[in-house]
Design an enzyme around this catalytic site. Sequence first.
Site, PDB file in Angstrom:
ATOM      1  N   CYS A   1      -4.217   4.020  47.165  1.00 43.33           N
ATOM      2  CA  CYS A   1      -4.656   2.994  48.122  1.00 43.33           C
ATOM      3  C   CYS A   1      -6.123   2.615  47.902  1.00 43.33           C
ATOM      4  O   CYS A   1      -6.491   1.449  48.008  1.00 43.33           O
ATOM      5  CB  CYS A   1      -4.443   3.472  49.550  1.00 43.33           C
ATOM      6  SG  CYS A   1      -2.708   3.508  50.041  1.00 43.33           S
TER       7      CYS A   1
ATOM      8  N   CYS B   1       2.476   3.504  51.199  1.00 41.98           N
ATOM      9  CA  CYS B   1       1.462   3.779  52.220  1.00 41.98           C
ATOM     10  C   CYS B   1       1.233   2.544  53.085  1.00 41.98           C
ATOM     11  O   CYS B   1       1.416   1.409  52.634  1.00 41.98           O
ATOM     12  CB  CYS B   1       0.147   4.176  51.557  1.00 41.98           C
ATOM     13  SG  CYS B   1       0.242   5.663  50.556  1.00 41.98           S
TER      14      CYS B   1
ATOM     15  N   GLU C   1      -1.555   1.230  54.053  1.00 42.83           N
ATOM     16  CA  GLU C   1      -2.633   0.388  53.541  1.00 42.83           C
ATOM     17  C   GLU C   1      -2.130  -0.560  52.461  1.00 42.83           C
ATOM     18  O   GLU C   1      -2.428  -1.746  52.457  1.00 42.83           O
ATOM     19  CB  GLU C   1      -3.769   1.253  52.971  1.00 42.83           C
ATOM     20  CG  GLU C   1      -4.395   2.203  53.968  1.00 42.83           C
ATOM     21  CD  GLU C   1      -3.788   3.598  53.934  1.00 42.83           C
ATOM     22  OE1 GLU C   1      -2.538   3.732  53.990  1.00 42.83           O
ATOM     23  OE2 GLU C   1      -4.560   4.566  53.852  1.00 42.83           O
TER      24      GLU C   1
ATOM     25  N   ASN D   1       3.518   3.318  57.080  1.00 43.35           N
ATOM     26  CA  ASN D   1       4.036   3.955  55.871  1.00 43.35           C
ATOM     27  C   ASN D   1       5.564   3.987  55.908  1.00 43.35           C
ATOM     28  O   ASN D   1       6.177   4.093  56.960  1.00 43.35           O
ATOM     29  CB  ASN D   1       3.438   5.347  55.652  1.00 43.35           C
ATOM     30  CG  ASN D   1       3.622   6.315  56.803  1.00 43.35           C
ATOM     31  OD1 ASN D   1       3.497   5.955  57.966  1.00 43.35           O
ATOM     32  ND2 ASN D   1       3.893   7.566  56.478  1.00 43.35           N
TER      33      ASN D   1
ATOM     34  N   GLU E   1       8.520   5.972  53.888  1.00 42.81           N
ATOM     35  CA  GLU E   1       8.889   7.007  52.925  1.00 42.81           C
ATOM     36  C   GLU E   1      10.287   6.766  52.360  1.00 42.81           C
ATOM     37  O   GLU E   1      11.046   5.944  52.859  1.00 42.81           O
ATOM     38  CB  GLU E   1       8.813   8.384  53.588  1.00 42.81           C
ATOM     39  CG  GLU E   1       7.393   8.775  53.936  1.00 42.81           C
ATOM     40  CD  GLU E   1       7.282  10.131  54.588  1.00 42.81           C
ATOM     41  OE1 GLU E   1       6.144  10.560  54.783  1.00 42.81           O
ATOM     42  OE2 GLU E   1       8.309  10.762  54.914  1.00 42.81           O
TER      43      GLU E   1
ATOM     44  N   CYS F   1      -5.401   7.255  50.441  1.00 43.36           N
ATOM     45  CA  CYS F   1      -5.148   8.089  49.268  1.00 43.36           C
ATOM     46  C   CYS F   1      -5.773   7.421  48.031  1.00 43.36           C
ATOM     47  O   CYS F   1      -6.243   6.284  48.103  1.00 43.36           O
ATOM     48  CB  CYS F   1      -3.644   8.294  49.066  1.00 43.36           C
ATOM     49  SG  CYS F   1      -2.763   6.830  48.467  1.00 43.36           S
TER      50      CYS F   1
END
Length: 160
Positions: A115, A73, A75, A62, A64, A112
């Site tokens: 994702c 993310c 994924e 990830n 940020e 999430c």
Amino acid sequence: MNRRIELKVSLEVIQKKDWSEEENILISKASRILEMAHAPYSGFLVGAALLLEDGSIFVANNQENVSFPVGVCAERAVLSYAMGNHPKLRPIKLAIVAKRKGEKKNATVTPCGLCRQTINEYEVKFGHPIELLMLNPDGEILKASGIDQLLPFRFTDLNS
């Protein structure tokens, strides 16, 4: 008369001693790459490892952004890279591992919502599920046979 629509979802729990060699490799790669995540705002490190049909494995973590939550993310990062560079190779398995910064024990993580929908997009594109492997704090893999186990009423097609 009203009707009810019910779907059954399930995850398989795989003890570490029962991991396949492939599962071990994917979880190990995802665990290593999470340490390099850029997560200064949440402190939540996530790593992902993606196996493609030709046997190649790609990893990502990830990333940020100060404009939190405008990060990427793990994924979606790994899927975007792999599908952008190898658009004809079907994704087979996706391993996801997470932990909080400063902690040794892993955290339970599932993709999430964004994702989940992204994973669904590639399942639809290739007409085949992507197996999801999610490591839990007890060192077990929570295995989903496809995104339908995490997103049962998913949005699949604008034309249907």
